[in-house]
Write an enzyme that holds these catalytic residues in place. Sequence first.
Site, short mmCIF file in Angstrom:
data_model
loop_
_atom_site.label_atom_id
_atom_site.label_comp_id
_atom_site.label_asym_id
_atom_site.label_seq_id
_atom_site.Cartn_x
_atom_site.Cartn_y
_atom_site.Cartn_z
N ASP A 155 33.52 -16.51 35.46
CA ASP A 155 33.53 -16.54 33.99
C ASP A 155 34.45 -15.50 33.36
OD1 ASP A 155 31.81 -18.66 33.97
OD2 ASP A 155 30.01 -17.47 33.66
N GLU A 188 38.37 -16.84 35.26
CA GLU A 188 38.78 -18.23 35.04
C GLU A 188 38.69 -18.66 33.59
OE1 GLU A 188 37.77 -20.37 39.33
OE2 GLU A 188 36.26 -20.44 37.74
N TYR A 189 37.96 -17.92 32.76
CA TYR A 189 37.79 -18.30 31.36
C TYR A 189 38.10 -17.16 30.39
CZ TYR A 189 35.29 -22.22 33.48
OH TYR A 189 34.96 -23.30 34.24
N VAL A 191 29.43 -19.12 27.37
CA VAL A 191 30.30 -19.73 28.39
C VAL A 191 29.70 -21.10 28.71
CG1 VAL A 191 31.43 -19.43 30.61
CG2 VAL A 191 30.74 -17.42 29.29
N TYR A 199 25.73 -21.46 29.01
CA TYR A 199 25.04 -20.17 29.12
C TYR A 199 25.47 -19.20 28.03
CZ TYR A 199 22.02 -19.63 33.24
OH TYR A 199 20.97 -19.67 34.11
N TYR A 249 25.54 -14.99 27.56
CA TYR A 249 25.43 -13.72 28.25
C TYR A 249 25.56 -12.60 27.22
CZ TYR A 249 26.47 -16.44 32.49
OH TYR A 249 26.44 -17.35 33.50
N HIS A 270 20.98 -21.51 41.42
CA HIS A 270 22.29 -20.86 41.30
C HIS A 270 22.11 -19.36 41.22
CE1 HIS A 270 20.79 -21.60 37.23
NE2 HIS A 270 21.48 -20.54 36.84
N ASP A 273 35.86 3.56 36.35
CA ASP A 273 36.82 4.61 36.68
C ASP A 273 36.14 5.94 36.37
OD1 ASP A 273 38.95 6.33 36.94
OD2 ASP A 273 40.31 5.19 35.65
N ASP A 294 40.84 11.00 42.54
CA ASP A 294 40.64 10.14 41.37
C ASP A 294 40.21 8.77 41.89
OD1 ASP A 294 40.69 8.92 38.93
OD2 ASP A 294 42.82 9.24 38.53
N HIS A 309 18.73 -17.39 40.31
CA HIS A 309 17.95 -18.18 39.36
C HIS A 309 17.47 -19.48 40.02
CE1 HIS A 309 17.68 -19.91 34.98
NE2 HIS A 309 16.52 -19.91 35.62
#
Length: 643
Positions: free
Chosen positions: A304, A307-308, A385, A388, A390, A438, A447, A588, A599
């Site tokens: 998600d 790809e989107y 998405v 769904y 989120y 799924h 970071d 670093d 789910h």
Amino acid sequence: MTIAQERPTAIAVAHPLEPLTPEEIAAAVAILREEKSLGASTRFATVTLHEPAKETVLGFRPGDAIVREAFAIILDNATAQTYEAIVSLTEGTVISWQHIPGVQPPIMLDEFIECENAVKACPEFIEAIAKRGITDPSLVMVDPWSAGNYGLADEDGVRLSRALCWVRANPTDNGYARPIEGVIPVVDLNKMEVVRVEDHGVVPLPPQAANYSQEYIKNFRTDLKPLEIIQPEGPSFTVEGHQISWQKWKMRIGFTPREGLVLYTVSYTDAGEERPILYRASLSEMTVPYGDPQPHHYRKNAFDVGEYGVGTLANSLKLGCDCLGEIYYFDAFMTNSRGEVAQIEHAVCLHEEDFGILWKHVDWRTDETEVRRSRRLVVSFIATVGNYEYGFFWYFYQDGTIQYEVKLTGMLSTAAVPPGEVPKYGTLIAPQLYAPAHQHIFNVRMDMCIDGMQNSVYEVDVEPEEDETLNPYGNAFYAKSTLLATEQQAQRLIDPMKARYWKIVNPNETNAVGYPTAYKLMPGENTLPLARPHASVIKRATYMTKHLWVTPYAPDEKFPAGNYPNQHPGGDGLPQWTAGDRPVENTDLVVWYTFAHTHIPRAEDWPVMPTAYVGFMLKPLNFFDENPANDVPPAASKHSCCN
């Protein structure tokens, strides 16, 4: 909404990490169009801030000159070629233009709409749905799913979507109650043509409606009293541009089309000193592998982020629904695929929440009670998405704790079964309607900057003392720390039976009693991917196979499944970078944490899902000399207060 495009002069901003303004985005597109003669077949997958070097940001002082650059990903539908560009907004010119062969940019929101239109206009598709008694294509819902990569020669190099389809009974009906089972239109997104319609056999439409909106639900509960959140003196935070200050915390935020909300330069003020904790943090990838092996379901493996782009799919938040209280909103600006500036109003919500007891003690000898209420700062956005929703939430607490939480709600991805059949790989949620099992697997890239750039990571297991001479009564246990000195050593799994956590330490700084200053990464709900090792999704999202990865900082290593996971065969990203087993001690470094929600659907998830929660915490570990929240004042006596 979109904003008219023009090519203005340079825009003054106050900090190098300020997101691109609408004017800067429009200027970047105009410069690219002019210098590279980009025509109507061009799509802009991304136009966002090209972040300056870390040294530039950390050395910046108010009044310093700021060089502004934009990073763009461009797809030419006519040639099927992808390009990356860097535009100097300061100089008004393209300073880098690179062809990226053999990749597919993310599926863009405009393509969703165009793909649905192409499917509905396809005679072969109309014929297939007619076999199922569907005569009005306008009521069909088309969700363009990514195609993945299964090594098929006829798909190599073709920009594809495998569309899943449902049908509404009327224009406001919940279409996910009626999947058009077995029909998969496969669309060439560059040509915006249906290349084939797979038909795996007719399965009757499920018979039962499943609506949930106010239009259909009339008998609401009548005993719910109003609950109001008021702050008569306003919120305790301050905002300057995209810099936020609250209760000793200071941070900057940004927003990208791919990641959505990004945190920068997170610090906590301790005894007058701003102590750094994180340089940059964001959701770097999420993969949703489905567990149904049937021919029309086994390719459901959505990335998600890569790809989107969850940023492009962010909701415009509304007061009183998604957030409560005294709220500050940040808008997000990006482009649609045609290069027009698009605005998501109220994309990011900033507010405070009461969070119960911060700390308490009763001295039973003196009958004195001291209790403090906990308050947390919430920075969040929500993305839709497909089926769904989120919610992505960062929480900051007065005691120095940071929490990341994903809230999962929305609609199950449904499928149909013949009457009387009970599916093995999913759950019946209504007659002839089931939801496949799924997983939702997330990776957050952090970071780290614990009191500076030189950090190390240790794995900590709580173990019983095995030496009987030291443990004659059998009660002893201790925290065992193991240095993870290289990338291969730092590929780790959770172990709740050992209360495992990982600590990120600055070996060059200590607290008052001599411990190195640190934060600990505390896992929450988690598991491993359940796909087999040879599955395509495991090869493409190998990051899912480890909960912890640690890498030395590299500015071009931002996404754990690689820069272009869409239709990629796999092996990119973290597995490729860490193959060299670079050292990660006292340097670093970047911490990548993977966490999963498995789910197995239930009846109570239908027709709309109650929210599920998954995430992790970063807690100070000897970072301070004592509880940093000792100075939080007691609640004012005029307010009613309970524990």
